[in-house]
Design a protein around this motif. Sequence first.
Motif, mmCIF file in Angstrom:
data_model
loop_
_atom_site.group_PDB
_atom_site.id
_atom_site.type_symbol
_atom_site.label_atom_id
_atom_site.label_comp_id
_atom_site.label_asym_id
_atom_site.label_seq_id
_atom_site.Cartn_x
_atom_site.Cartn_y
_atom_site.Cartn_z
ATOM 1 N N THR A 162 0.800 -1.280 0.090
ATOM 2 C CA THR A 162 0.081 0.283 0.110
ATOM 3 C C THR A 162 0.940 1.314 0.106
ATOM 4 O O THR A 162 1.768 1.430 0.716
ATOM 5 C CB THR A 162 -0.868 0.044 1.370
ATOM 6 N N ASP A 220 -8.522 -3.493 2.978
ATOM 7 C CA ASP A 220 -8.304 -4.550 3.981
ATOM 8 C C ASP A 220 -7.914 -3.944 5.398
ATOM 9 O O ASP A 220 -7.914 -4.739 6.475
ATOM 10 C CB ASP A 220 -6.943 -5.464 3.616
ATOM 11 N N ASP A 238 -5.453 0.685 2.909
ATOM 12 C CA ASP A 238 -6.095 0.141 1.834
ATOM 13 C C ASP A 238 -7.527 -0.567 2.282
ATOM 14 O O ASP A 238 -7.936 -0.326 3.627
ATOM 15 C CB ASP A 238 -5.261 -1.130 1.359
ATOM 16 N N ARG A 250 -6.435 -4.712 -3.780
ATOM 17 C CA ARG A 250 -7.348 -4.634 -2.387
ATOM 18 C C ARG A 250 -8.134 -3.225 -2.428
ATOM 19 O O ARG A 250 -9.012 -3.303 -1.883
ATOM 20 C CB ARG A 250 -6.068 -4.430 -1.336
#
Length: 513
Positions: free
Chosen positions: A405, A486, A484, A434
């Motif tokens: 990221t 997640d 991100d 993602r």
Amino acid sequence: MRISSRLAAAAGGVVAAGTALAVGYLVAAVTGGPWPVDAVGVQVIDWAPGPVKDFAVRELGTADRPLLRVGICAVLAIVAAVAGVIGVTRPRTGRRQLVAVGIAAALGLVGLVFAIVSRSAATGVAERLLPAIVTLITAVAAMALVVRSPGGPKATQPDGFDRRRFMLTVSALAVVGTGAFATTRVASFGPGEAVRAKIRIPRPTEAARPLPSGVQVDVPGVSRFVTPNPKFYRVDTLLEVPRIDPADWELRIRGMVNKELRLSLPDLLDRRLIERDITLTCVSNEVGGPYVGNARWIGVPIADVLAEAGVRAGADAVKSTSIDGLTIGTPLSALTDGRDAIFAVAMNGEPLPFEHGFPVRMVVPGLYGYVSATKWIVDFEVTRFQDFSAYWTDRGWAVEAPIKTASRIDVPKGFATIKAGPAIAAGVAWAQHRGIAKVEVQVDDGPWRPAVLATEDTIDTWRQWRFRWTATPGTHKLTVRATDADGFVQTSRSTPPRPDGSSGLHNTVVMVD
């Protein structure tokens, strides 16, 4: 021997070497084989220590290739100049002339050896060796002419140096070399843009959706959401871009499969094609660096090809090979887990540019290019990681490398001067496969404040952002971080690109009037 004569002799040696290189350059263009300078250069790249490679990519970008060529040619020129002086310096004996010609032959043999052992886009033995052989022969003949021309029974100069005869010989060689070089640059040899332009990419079975409104922030200076082909970053290890004739190209699918496949370009174009927007990132990219770009690709799903070939139990990797012999190892799971991994045939609405892998390359969302983005691909072997090692992993990079990221400030540029009052910062963030959920900006040591995100295209593309702040007189530091989808927040811990991608937060310093 007078200094002026020594200088002339040195220049004669340089012209002899230059003529040989120019003739070899022409032969390489005609045959598609490696120019000896490039054969040496590619081997130098392969042998260079990792930190040297990292420095070249970071500081020089694509300029490292012409600089390497210039460096090799400079070394050759120095050695050739010494050979010229040895061969012409009095007393001029057959032994001294033989030494000079021997030096030229040795240089030519080095090129021949490297043409044999180093990676090259040429696949045939004749293609690989002919440019080096012609260069060797020309170097020996040219140096022999140079060292035999200065004197003779009719030489009348006090030092025995017949300048007129010498200059005629060197001038003739210079004409030959200049003509060979000019012919190479002006004439069109091998597949060119006309060949690439003749490729007709069928309408994809699954077209990408139109870009949603709002994917591009309205801030001057921010990267374009779709990177134009000429501005798309290029990082590879070749000095000369392969020019592959699509009529001769073939992709072999082999290894741990039930059925080996051999696919021509028409075979691929007749298959199910999908069109996708995918952002690529190079593992060499420093925090805030330029080696990231977004394009619209058309290609054949790799999962379709693997399903047809039938993957055997126990396989966990694919070793893909470029036409120059460079190998890349990719996790099999990343090619079969539903993501849009493709054998790409088109980029931004046109056949792949030569620089980006024409006629076919791999594109895999979510992985750094050195483990996924094989250009000029010719071989695709289903295998196991334990059974092979790839080019980059042999040089200290990680075996598996999901993209980290990351985010970057495009506006304002570092050390820009802006006016006090309402101001805006903007840039891009990416976490391929993602997606980006949030971007925050910090002014000096203040709190992290949310930026406004542009509309998301897909989780496989970067996402733009903008941030409004009040600029007060003085010097300020802006820092950006992304989160991100997640929930992972971009780390502030700074690490270099090696071995699996850089990390850290990008910042920029601005001066406010």
